[in-house]
Scaffold this active site. Structure first.
Site, short mmCIF file in Angstrom:
data_model
loop_
_atom_site.label_atom_id
_atom_site.label_comp_id
_atom_site.label_asym_id
_atom_site.label_seq_id
_atom_site.Cartn_x
_atom_site.Cartn_y
_atom_site.Cartn_z
N GLY A 35 -28.44 31.45 75.03
CA GLY A 35 -27.95 30.99 76.12
C GLY A 35 -27.29 29.32 76.25
O GLY A 35 -27.10 28.61 74.94
N GLN A 38 -23.74 21.68 78.94
CA GLN A 38 -23.86 21.29 77.40
C GLN A 38 -22.19 21.96 76.83
O GLN A 38 -22.51 20.99 75.50
CB GLN A 38 -24.38 22.98 77.31
CG GLN A 38 -25.72 22.48 77.53
CD GLN A 38 -26.78 23.90 77.19
OE1 GLN A 38 -27.00 24.76 76.97
NE2 GLN A 38 -28.00 23.29 75.85
N CYS A 85 -33.98 23.69 72.89
CA CYS A 85 -32.80 23.99 73.67
C CYS A 85 -31.18 23.49 73.14
O CYS A 85 -32.09 22.16 71.72
CB CYS A 85 -32.72 23.03 74.77
SG CYS A 85 -31.17 22.59 75.96
N LEU A 86 -30.33 22.96 72.80
CA LEU A 86 -29.79 23.29 71.85
C LEU A 86 -29.11 21.84 72.36
O LEU A 86 -28.54 21.43 70.82
CB LEU A 86 -28.03 23.89 71.94
CG LEU A 86 -27.98 25.74 71.03
CD1 LEU A 86 -26.69 26.18 71.97
CD2 LEU A 86 -28.58 26.04 70.40
N HIS A 126 -34.24 28.89 82.83
CA HIS A 126 -33.55 27.77 81.48
C HIS A 126 -31.91 27.44 80.96
O HIS A 126 -31.48 25.85 82.26
CB HIS A 126 -33.77 28.53 79.83
CG HIS A 126 -33.24 26.92 79.20
ND1 HIS A 126 -34.05 26.24 78.17
CD2 HIS A 126 -32.34 26.54 78.30
CE1 HIS A 126 -33.67 25.45 77.78
NE2 HIS A 126 -32.63 25.55 77.45
N GLU A 127 -30.94 28.48 81.63
CA GLU A 127 -29.52 27.97 82.07
C GLU A 127 -29.51 27.58 83.40
O GLU A 127 -28.67 26.57 83.49
CB GLU A 127 -28.52 29.18 81.56
CG GLU A 127 -28.83 29.10 80.07
CD GLU A 127 -29.16 28.91 79.20
OE1 GLU A 127 -28.10 27.57 78.89
OE2 GLU A 127 -29.56 28.97 77.73
N HIS A 155 -30.01 24.08 84.16
CA HIS A 155 -29.57 23.11 82.93
C HIS A 155 -27.99 22.46 84.23
O HIS A 155 -28.08 21.57 84.38
CB HIS A 155 -28.41 23.83 82.23
CG HIS A 155 -29.16 23.88 80.63
ND1 HIS A 155 -28.43 22.00 80.16
CD2 HIS A 155 -29.58 24.65 79.51
CE1 HIS A 155 -30.05 22.20 78.97
NE2 HIS A 155 -30.11 23.80 78.56
#
Ligand code: ZN
Length: 174
Positions: free
Chosen positions: A46, A51, A89-90, A138-139, A142
């Site tokens: 995701g 990001q 997380c990226l 999670h997204e 963000h």
């Protein structure tokens, strides 16, 4: 189309409340293509627009072996139950932690044709739905400027998984 570098913890764009998209046009569709490429290049499931440095309310989810999909102006409209799941997380490479997430979530948002879609995902429905529920929370976090580490009692709960894990000095003390 382009792969963009993933913005990392400490970048202010990750802490902004992202703006709503007012019109789904070619620029949004191009943004989504870039998000998908960047997500796969970074091996994520995701990604949220901030990001890659774009403070708009757009997320993409790409579950293993499935077509990725985008949600514009997504929101979680219902949450039920609590569970603890491992998460990374990226934007915080080299770390993972157990975080509290909902068992069941209902999310709503627009697809790229501007149609309202509603997605229900529950950890009771198996591994794939459990991952989808987690990714949705999670997204959507963000685009509200929230990172999974905000759900921890302490950064000491983070587990280093990479040799190259950077020190998380920048935001310590939040
Ligand atoms: Zn993330």
């Amino acid at each position: 189309m382009a792969v963009h570098p993933i913005r990392l913890l400490g970048d202010p764009v990750l802490r902004m409340k992202a703006r709503r998209v007012t019109r789904i046009d070619d620029s949004i569709r191009a943004l989504v293509r870039d998000m998908i490429e960047s997500m796969y290049a970074a091996r994520g499931v995701g990604i949220a627009a901030p990001q890659i440095g774009v403070p708009l309310r757009v997320i993409v989810i790409g579950l293993p072996d499935e077509e990725p999909f985008a949600l514009v102006n997504p929101e979680i409209v219902k949450r039920e139950g609590q569970r603890r799941v491992e998460e990374g997380c990226l934007s915080i490479p080299g770390y993972r932690a157990m975080v509290p997430r909902s068992v069941t979530v209902v999310a709503r948002g627009l697809d790229l044709q501007g149609r309202m879609v509603r997605i229900k995902a529950s950890a009771k429905g198996g591994e794939r739905d459990a991952l989808l529920a987690q990714a949705l929370e999670h997204e959507v976090d963000h685009i509200n400027g929230t990172l999974y580490i905000d759900h921890l009692d302490s950064l000491d709960e983070l587990v280093k998984i990479g040799e190259e894990a950077p020190e998380l000095e920048e935001e310590k003390g939040r």
